[in-house]
Write a protein that holds these residues in place. Structure first.
Motif, PDB file in Angstrom:
ATOM      1  N   ASP A  93       2.252  32.595 -25.441  1.00 18.09           N
ATOM      2  CA  ASP A  93       1.758  33.521 -26.143  1.00 18.09           C
ATOM      3  C   ASP A  93       3.015  34.747 -26.270  1.00 18.09           C
ATOM      4  O   ASP A  93       3.297  35.149 -25.215  1.00 18.09           O
ATOM      5  CB  ASP A  93       0.817  34.111 -25.024  1.00 18.09           C
ATOM      6  N   PRO A  94       3.248  34.964 -27.402  1.00 18.05           N
ATOM      7  CA  PRO A  94       4.436  35.951 -27.518  1.00 18.05           C
ATOM      8  C   PRO A  94       4.116  37.116 -27.105  1.00 18.05           C
ATOM      9  O   PRO A  94       4.990  37.993 -26.806  1.00 18.05           O
ATOM     10  CB  PRO A  94       4.893  35.704 -29.123  1.00 18.05           C
ATOM     11  N   ILE A  95       2.872  37.632 -27.514  1.00 21.19           N
ATOM     12  CA  ILE A  95       2.600  39.160 -26.990  1.00 21.19           C
ATOM     13  C   ILE A  95       2.486  39.290 -25.571  1.00 21.19           C
ATOM     14  O   ILE A  95       3.170  40.257 -25.301  1.00 21.19           O
ATOM     15  CB  ILE A  95       1.176  39.241 -27.725  1.00 21.19           C
ATOM     16  N   ILE A 126      -8.822  37.264 -22.924  1.00 20.31           N
ATOM     17  CA  ILE A 126     -10.246  37.273 -22.979  1.00 20.31           C
ATOM     18  C   ILE A 126     -10.646  38.645 -23.371  1.00 20.31           C
ATOM     19  O   ILE A 126     -11.436  38.934 -24.027  1.00 20.31           O
ATOM     20  CB  ILE A 126     -10.915  36.801 -21.622  1.00 20.31           C
ATOM     21  N   ASP A 127     -10.117  39.627 -22.751  1.00 19.90           N
ATOM     22  CA  ASP A 127     -10.752  41.268 -22.630  1.00 19.90           C
ATOM     23  C   ASP A 127     -10.404  41.741 -24.041  1.00 19.90           C
ATOM     24  O   ASP A 127     -11.078  42.579 -24.526  1.00 19.90           O
ATOM     25  CB  ASP A 127     -10.095  41.855 -21.664  1.00 19.90           C
ATOM     26  N   ASN A 128      -9.251  41.282 -24.578  1.00 15.86           N
ATOM     27  CA  ASN A 128      -8.717  42.038 -25.806  1.00 15.86           C
ATOM     28  C   ASN A 128      -9.620  41.307 -27.251  1.00 15.86           C
ATOM     29  O   ASN A 128      -9.132  39.964 -27.536  1.00 15.86           O
ATOM     30  CB  ASN A 128      -7.266  42.005 -26.035  1.00 15.86           C
ATOM     31  N   PRO A 129     -10.618  41.981 -27.655  1.00 13.79           N
ATOM     32  CA  PRO A 129     -11.234  41.501 -28.731  1.00 13.79           C
ATOM     33  C   PRO A 129     -10.427  41.107 -29.980  1.00 13.79           C
ATOM     34  O   PRO A 129     -10.902  40.282 -30.705  1.00 13.79           O
ATOM     35  CB  PRO A 129     -12.252  42.688 -29.315  1.00 13.79           C
ATOM     36  N   ASP A 130      -9.302  41.477 -30.144  1.00 15.33           N
ATOM     37  CA  ASP A 130      -8.460  41.193 -31.278  1.00 15.33           C
ATOM     38  C   ASP A 130      -7.968  39.722 -31.375  1.00 15.33           C
ATOM     39  O   ASP A 130      -7.572  39.104 -32.217  1.00 15.33           O
ATOM     40  CB  ASP A 130      -7.134  42.427 -31.412  1.00 15.33           C
ATOM     41  N   ARG A 131      -7.955  39.389 -30.068  1.00 16.86           N
ATOM     42  CA  ARG A 131      -7.725  37.966 -29.936  1.00 16.86           C
ATOM     43  C   ARG A 131      -8.711  36.941 -30.225  1.00 16.86           C
ATOM     44  O   ARG A 131      -8.532  35.608 -30.290  1.00 16.86           O
ATOM     45  CB  ARG A 131      -7.059  37.723 -28.505  1.00 16.86           C
ATOM     46  N   LEU A 178     -12.269  35.800 -35.081  1.00 16.67           N
ATOM     47  CA  LEU A 178     -12.595  34.318 -34.443  1.00 16.67           C
ATOM     48  C   LEU A 178     -11.317  33.711 -34.607  1.00 16.67           C
ATOM     49  O   LEU A 178     -11.066  32.499 -35.432  1.00 16.67           O
ATOM     50  CB  LEU A 178     -13.879  33.491 -35.378  1.00 16.67           C
ATOM     51  N   ASP A 179     -10.324  33.951 -33.724  1.00 15.29           N
ATOM     52  CA  ASP A 179      -9.308  33.338 -33.685  1.00 15.29           C
ATOM     53  C   ASP A 179      -8.984  32.264 -32.639  1.00 15.29           C
ATOM     54  O   ASP A 179      -8.865  31.105 -32.940  1.00 15.29           O
ATOM     55  CB  ASP A 179      -8.019  34.275 -33.578  1.00 15.29           C
ATOM     56  N   LEU A 180      -8.828  32.694 -31.320  1.00 16.07           N
ATOM     57  CA  LEU A 180      -8.755  32.036 -30.046  1.00 16.07           C
ATOM     58  C   LEU A 180      -7.457  30.901 -29.850  1.00 16.07           C
ATOM     59  O   LEU A 180      -7.212  30.076 -29.133  1.00 16.07           O
ATOM     60  CB  LEU A 180     -10.128  30.761 -30.302  1.00 16.07           C
ATOM     61  N   ARG A 181      -6.572  31.404 -30.862  1.00 14.60           N
ATOM     62  CA  ARG A 181      -5.196  30.845 -30.520  1.00 14.60           C
ATOM     63  C   ARG A 181      -4.425  31.406 -29.544  1.00 14.60           C
ATOM     64  O   ARG A 181      -4.248  32.666 -29.223  1.00 14.60           O
ATOM     65  CB  ARG A 181      -4.451  30.880 -31.941  1.00 14.60           C
ATOM     66  N   MET A 182      -3.814  30.573 -28.613  1.00 18.88           N
ATOM     67  CA  MET A 182      -2.797  31.250 -27.547  1.00 18.88           C
ATOM     68  C   MET A 182      -1.576  32.011 -28.160  1.00 18.88           C
ATOM     69  O   MET A 182      -1.173  33.088 -27.817  1.00 18.88           O
ATOM     70  CB  MET A 182      -2.352  30.122 -26.635  1.00 18.88           C
ATOM     71  N   SER A 209      -6.634  29.456 -36.907  1.00 14.24           N
ATOM     72  CA  SER A 209      -7.606  30.038 -36.221  1.00 14.24           C
ATOM     73  C   SER A 209      -8.890  29.170 -36.155  1.00 14.24           C
ATOM     74  O   SER A 209      -8.967  28.368 -36.896  1.00 14.24           O
ATOM     75  CB  SER A 209      -8.149  31.270 -36.988  1.00 14.24           C
ATOM     76  N   ALA A 210      -9.766  29.699 -35.125  1.00 11.86           N
ATOM     77  CA  ALA A 210     -10.988  28.754 -35.103  1.00 11.86           C
ATOM     78  C   ALA A 210     -11.913  28.884 -36.200  1.00 11.86           C
ATOM     79  O   ALA A 210     -12.829  28.150 -36.796  1.00 11.86           O
ATOM     80  CB  ALA A 210     -11.835  29.351 -33.881  1.00 11.86           C
ATOM     81  N   ALA A 211     -11.831  30.413 -36.965  1.00 14.31           N
ATOM     82  CA  ALA A 211     -12.526  30.424 -38.241  1.00 14.31           C
ATOM     83  C   ALA A 211     -12.217  29.487 -39.281  1.00 14.31           C
ATOM     84  O   ALA A 211     -12.878  28.867 -39.939  1.00 14.31           O
ATOM     85  CB  ALA A 211     -12.651  32.026 -38.452  1.00 14.31           C
ATOM     86  N   GLU A 212     -10.962  29.085 -39.433  1.00 11.88           N
ATOM     87  CA  GLU A 212     -10.223  28.252 -40.373  1.00 11.88           C
ATOM     88  C   GLU A 212     -10.822  26.907 -39.984  1.00 11.88           C
ATOM     89  O   GLU A 212     -11.037  26.178 -40.860  1.00 11.88           O
ATOM     90  CB  GLU A 212      -9.115  28.396 -40.379  1.00 11.88           C
ATOM     91  N   ARG A 213     -10.845  26.387 -38.711  1.00 13.19           N
ATOM     92  CA  ARG A 213     -11.058  25.098 -38.105  1.00 13.19           C
ATOM     93  C   ARG A 213     -12.577  24.941 -38.619  1.00 13.19           C
ATOM     94  O   ARG A 213     -13.042  23.720 -39.279  1.00 13.19           O
ATOM     95  CB  ARG A 213     -11.074  25.183 -36.788  1.00 13.19           C
ATOM     96  N   LEU A 214     -13.367  25.983 -38.585  1.00  9.21           N
ATOM     97  CA  LEU A 214     -14.723  25.779 -38.793  1.00  9.21           C
ATOM     98  C   LEU A 214     -15.315  25.323 -40.329  1.00  9.21           C
ATOM     99  O   LEU A 214     -16.170  24.910 -40.719  1.00  9.21           O
ATOM    100  CB  LEU A 214     -15.589  26.805 -38.348  1.00  9.21           C
ATOM    101  N   ARG A 215     -14.382  26.070 -41.223  1.00  9.85           N
ATOM    102  CA  ARG A 215     -14.444  25.933 -42.545  1.00  9.85           C
ATOM    103  C   ARG A 215     -14.798  24.538 -43.324  1.00  9.85           C
ATOM    104  O   ARG A 215     -15.379  24.409 -44.163  1.00  9.85           O
ATOM    105  CB  ARG A 215     -13.485  26.653 -43.586  1.00  9.85           C
TER     106      ARG A 215
END
Length: 354
Positions: A105-107, A160-165, A175-179, A186-192
């Protein structure tokens, strides 16, 4: 001119929140500034909560007791996170030795490096690398083998706490979920583009979801009809609607648990967590010194099964001289102080002497 400068320097007040207590992540400005508001942090922790933007390390005493770190040793924290474990291990070195800390996680890794430097742990005793722990063999090639290795496989609370993640369904966010949000999809792209069959398998394998088929059908059908699932709350809503058949008395809890499992399954998938863990476990014996120790914290049954199986296999082949017979769990007191510790399991192994 002077008036203009004064206006530019004028203090900008923070955005006010409604009510007596901050509700969302960004409103919790005191918790997000622990150095400035130590009293607030202490109160939150005493109540069994985790302050926003922080992570409370789990099984610290158990890990330190097992490692029995001595000055001059070299260690590896394969999952640096907030740096809580690393900080305690560095203290045990008493200024002699070195610890390498890895994170993808670079952030958060940049924040942790700065936080540890401010505690006095500079490059002479600590090296932080933006590296996946699947690549521990490369790290060992540069650093040499290790006396102790720690891997905490949980997601850090500040993620977990930061909604932007996008790691939690409790707040609106992408809907991202990437470390590492700079890599992969992202998870959104995965679901498409995922099929019902593949998604069902993912939910079963990654999180033992009992309603995997129903949820997978609802998600893929919505997308097939042109709908979008781009946000955390959007996915949560689909799960909620899918489980409407559950009796009302049981529904709220069932939806909460299924949401947790679905998010977990997607997180494991988009970050290739099982594949990464396989690589890590496979390379572990090769980076430990004779008599070197490894401790791993897991947070769900899939991870624990992999760790247990690997330790048993390497012991059978003579690479580990000893492994934990039973899992070590956090104490009741720790679980009370930190509710996120409840599902933690710790396993350890010791490298055989050559």
């Amino acid at each position: 001119m002077e008036n203009q400068e004064n206006q530019e320097k004028k203090h900008k007040r923070r955005v006010r929140y409604s009510g007596t207590h901050p509700r969302n992540y960004k409103e919790k400005y005191k918790e997000l500034n622990p150095e400035k508001y130590a009293d607030t942090i202490s109160k939150v922790i005493k109540k069994g909560g985790t302050p926003a933007g922080m992570h409370i390390s789990i099984c610290v005493n158990e890990i330190l007791d097992f490692f029995d770190i001595q000055p001059g040793q070299q260690g590896l924290d394969a999952t640096l996170g907030y740096g809580g474990h690393t900080s305690k291990m560095l203290e045990k070195l008493q200024g002699e030795g070195h610890i390498y800390g890895l994170d993808v996680d670079p952030i958060e890794s940049a924040k942790t490096k700065k936080r540890l430097e401010e505690k006095g742990f500079g490059p002479d005793i600590l090296t932080v690398k933006l590296e996946n722990f699947a690549n521990i063999d490369k790290v060992a090639e540069e650093a040499g083998k290790f006396d102790f290795v720690l891997a905490d496989l949980g997601v850090s609370s500040m993620q977990i706490d930061n909604p932007d993640r996008g790691f939690t369904f409790k707040a609106e966010g992408p809907l991202d979920l990437r470390m590492n949000p700079e890599k992969g999809i992202s998870a959104a792209e995965r679901l498409r583009d995922i099929s019902k069959e593949e998604l069902t398998g993912m939910l079963i394998e990654n999180s033992d979801e009992p309603y995997a088929e129903e949820i997978a059908e609802a998600i893929t059908e919505k997308i097939r009809k042109g709908g979008k699932i781009e946000t955390t709350t959007g996915l949560h809503q689909v799960i909620e609607e899918t489980l409407a058949f559950i009796p009302e008395k049981e529904r709220k809890e069932a939806v909460r648990k299924s949401s947790q499992r679905v998010f977990q399954a997607l997180r494991i998938d988009v970050n290739n967590e099982f594949e990464v863990l396989y690589d890590f476990l496979d390379k572990l014996p090769g980076v430990l010194k004779p008599g070197g120790k490894v401790a791993i914290l897991t947070f769900h049954s899939g991870e624990d099964r992999l760790v247990k199986k690997s330790f048993k296999q390497w012991k059978k082949e003579g690479l580990y001289s000893e492994i934990a017979k039973d899992v070590i769990r956090p104490s009741k007191e720790e679980c009370f102080r930190n509710s996120r510790a409840k599902c933690t399991k710790m396993r350890w192994a010791i490298r055989a002497e050559e």
